[in-house]
Write an enzyme that holds these catalytic residues in place. Sequence first.
Site, short mmCIF file in Angstrom:
data_model
loop_
_atom_site.label_atom_id
_atom_site.label_comp_id
_atom_site.label_asym_id
_atom_site.label_seq_id
_atom_site.Cartn_x
_atom_site.Cartn_y
_atom_site.Cartn_z
N ARG A 41 0.77 -1.45 -0.03
CA ARG A 41 0.04 0.26 -0.23
C ARG A 41 0.64 1.34 -0.65
NH1 ARG A 41 -0.21 4.33 2.60
NH2 ARG A 41 -0.02 3.96 4.33
N ASP A 42 1.37 1.56 1.03
CA ASP A 42 2.54 2.90 0.93
C ASP A 42 3.53 3.20 0.42
OD1 ASP A 42 3.80 5.28 2.33
OD2 ASP A 42 3.10 4.79 4.02
N HIS A 246 5.10 4.94 12.62
CA HIS A 246 5.67 4.29 11.26
C HIS A 246 6.09 5.99 10.96
CE1 HIS A 246 3.05 3.79 7.39
NE2 HIS A 246 4.13 5.55 6.83
N HIS A 248 8.96 7.31 8.40
CA HIS A 248 9.59 7.52 6.55
C HIS A 248 11.45 7.49 6.76
CE1 HIS A 248 6.31 7.13 3.57
NE2 HIS A 248 6.02 7.27 5.18
N CYS A 279 4.45 9.26 0.69
CA CYS A 279 2.81 9.61 0.43
C CYS A 279 2.79 10.90 -0.59
CB CYS A 279 2.80 10.31 2.46
SG CYS A 279 1.13 11.28 1.47
C1 LIG Z 1 -10.98 11.78 0.74
C2 LIG Z 1 -11.16 12.26 -0.53
C3 LIG Z 1 -11.72 11.57 -1.49
C4 LIG Z 1 -11.55 13.42 -0.70
O1 LIG Z 1 -11.73 13.67 -2.34
P1 LIG Z 1 -12.54 14.71 -2.35
O2 LIG Z 1 -12.71 15.44 -3.98
O3 LIG Z 1 -13.03 15.78 -1.69
O4 LIG Z 1 -14.09 13.54 -2.67
P2 LIG Z 1 -15.22 14.26 -3.22
O5 LIG Z 1 -16.06 13.10 -2.12
O6 LIG Z 1 -15.68 15.57 -3.70
O7 LIG Z 1 -15.34 12.86 -4.52
C5 LIG Z 1 -14.77 13.29 -5.52
C6 LIG Z 1 -14.92 11.76 -6.70
O8 LIG Z 1 -13.72 10.96 -6.18
C7 LIG Z 1 -14.69 9.91 -5.71
N1 LIG Z 1 -14.65 9.44 -3.86
C8 LIG Z 1 -14.24 9.52 -3.52
N2 LIG Z 1 -14.15 9.39 -2.48
C9 LIG Z 1 -13.74 7.88 -2.90
C10 LIG Z 1 -13.56 6.27 -2.85
N3 LIG Z 1 -13.05 6.17 -1.82
N4 LIG Z 1 -13.26 5.38 -4.18
C11 LIG Z 1 -13.35 5.64 -4.95
N5 LIG Z 1 -13.89 7.20 -4.75
C12 LIG Z 1 -14.10 8.44 -4.45
C13 LIG Z 1 -15.84 10.43 -6.13
O9 LIG Z 1 -17.60 9.30 -6.20
C14 LIG Z 1 -15.84 11.76 -6.94
O10 LIG Z 1 -15.79 10.54 -8.67
P3 LIG Z 1 -16.68 12.33 -9.63
O11 LIG Z 1 -17.47 12.22 -8.71
O12 LIG Z 1 -15.82 13.34 -9.07
O13 LIG Z 1 -16.73 11.05 -10.58
C15 LIG Z 1 -9.33 12.16 -1.24
O14 LIG Z 1 -9.12 13.16 -0.75
C16 LIG Z 1 -8.85 10.83 -1.38
O15 LIG Z 1 -9.49 9.68 -1.18
N6 LIG Z 1 -7.59 11.18 -0.03
C17 LIG Z 1 -6.92 10.33 -0.34
C18 LIG Z 1 -4.83 10.39 -0.07
C19 LIG Z 1 -4.60 9.22 -0.40
O16 LIG Z 1 -4.69 7.49 -0.45
N7 LIG Z 1 -3.82 9.46 0.30
C20 LIG Z 1 -2.52 8.65 0.85
C21 LIG Z 1 -2.09 7.81 2.13
S1 LIG Z 1 -2.16 8.52 3.22
C22 LIG Z 1 -0.86 7.80 3.65
O17 LIG Z 1 0.35 7.63 3.12
C23 LIG Z 1 0.34 8.29 4.67
C24 LIG Z 1 0.08 7.51 5.68
C25 LIG Z 1 -0.90 6.37 6.82
O18 LIG Z 1 0.76 6.07 5.40
C26 LIG Z 1 0.85 7.78 7.16
C27 LIG Z 1 2.16 8.81 6.93
O19 LIG Z 1 3.37 7.78 6.38
O20 LIG Z 1 2.00 9.37 7.15
#
Ligand SMILES: CC(C)(COP(=O)([O-])OP(=O)([O-])OC[C@H]1O[C@@H](n2cnc3c(N)ncnc32)[C@H](O)[C@@H]1OP(=O)([O-])[O-])[C@@H](O)C(=O)NCCC(=O)NCCSC(=O)C[C@@](C)(O)CC(=O)[O-]
Length: 362
Positions: A41-42, A246, A248, A279
């Site tokens: 994943r990450d 966690h 990095h 990320c």
């Molecule tokens: C939270 C949102 C969705 C808000 O994003 P948004 O743009 O505010 O959401 P929305 O509700 O307006 O939706 C926008 C579009 O995305 C679709 N959508 C909406 N949600 C989903 C979903 N779940 N699955 C599939 N599709 C989805 C939704 O249907 C829509 O599609 P459209 O109508 O435009 O065709 C977005 O910001 C997002 O997905 N962010 C995730 C970012 C991410 O994955 N980052 C990396 C992981 S975190 C990380 O790595 C840190 C960690 C955990 O490892 C720890 C560390 O190192 O610190």
Amino acid sequence: MFSAPTRSVLQRAGRLSARPRTYATTAAARERVRIVEVGPRDGLQNESAVIPPEVKAELVNRLTKAGMDIIESGSFVSPKWVPQMAGTAEVLKLMNRHHGLHYPVLVPNMKGLELLLDLLSEQSKSDVPYTDEIAVFTAATDAFAKANTNCTVAESLERLSVVAKRARSEGLRVRGYVSVVIDCPYSGKVDPTAVKSVSQALLDMGCYEVSLGDTVGTGNPTTVDRLLRTVIEGSGGIPGSKLAGHFHDTYGMAVANIFTALDHGVRTFDSAVGGLGGCPYSPGATGNVATEDVLYALRGSNYEAPGDLEAIAEVGTWISKMLRRPNASRVGRALEARRSREKLEKERENDGGSAESISAKL
Ligand SMILES: CC(C)(COP(=O)([O-])OP(=O)([O-])OC[C@H]1O[C@@H](n2cnc3c(N)ncnc32)[C@H](O)[C@@H]1OP(=O)([O-])[O-])[C@@H](O)C(=O)NCCC(=O)NCCSC(=O)C[C@@](C)(O)CC(=O)[O-]
């Protein structure tokens, strides 16, 4: 933890053993450390190349064979935000799943949870569920939460509490992440009390554990010590057993940070085979601490962790080749070099060691 001068004064006075607690020489009763392998994943979410679901599933299978028992296998996030994690449902279907192992997936909102629940309701060929755990994620700063999930920390907690409640009612375990616990790439130094209150909010909504993310990888033992003192000690302190580290490895401090966290009672760490990852919303950060580096660092200590180091290192070599990137694990590279030397020596023995045959291979 004592500073070096204090340690030496105490050692001379006979009040402290010559070795810090974590560097034991005997393996009498080794304490178990949990490792959450986050490579699939990450590790893969930040790659520029498109990685087919078959390769992602194969990575999970190889990690399982190498002894990892908790493997974060993907994300149900918006593919518009993180295209690399599209197709996680396919990965969960393709990979071999085993009883007693856990395959958590990231879920940012109700839409992600509904997609996962749709999958869980599908008939599977195996009697092992696709997953029994989700991970929800937020941050210690509004700036990072907005960049990563398009909402403030408070808004994300509100959103996630609904997700956690529903997930738990469906029998799923929920883990929480707090990003940017040391430095934020958008708003600078992070106040440890903010990390403490966000972590508590995640526990209050039903997370069984909170993983503290040094997303940027700028932490060192001093800043991690300061953070954990604030989060764990004092009124409203969160026990180390409810936390995970966690780290990095951007500045090469991740293993040292893990040992600092061990001294604070933290017993769960996230790591990624081959040091994969980063990320997409943390510019400049490199991958997670490599699983190989963690296992090697724990050798001979009071702690034991799942996973066969040699086998994990081979997975690191394999996935690095698949991604056409250098293996970011120093331990992995060292073991790879040793394997090549041993292979050459064996061939030399088989060839009778003629000078021509050796120089032809070099
Ligand atoms: C939270 C949102 C969705 C808000 O994003 P948004 O743009 O505010 O959401 P929305 O509700 O307006 O939706 C926008 C579009 O995305 C679709 N959508 C909406 N949600 C989903 C979903 N779940 N699955 C599939 N599709 C989805 C939704 O249907 C829509 O599609 P459209 O109508 O435009 O065709 C977005 O910001 C997002 O997905 N962010 C995730 C970012 C991410 O994955 N980052 C990396 C992981 S975190 C990380 O790595 C840190 C960690 C955990 O490892 C720890 C560390 O190192 O610190």
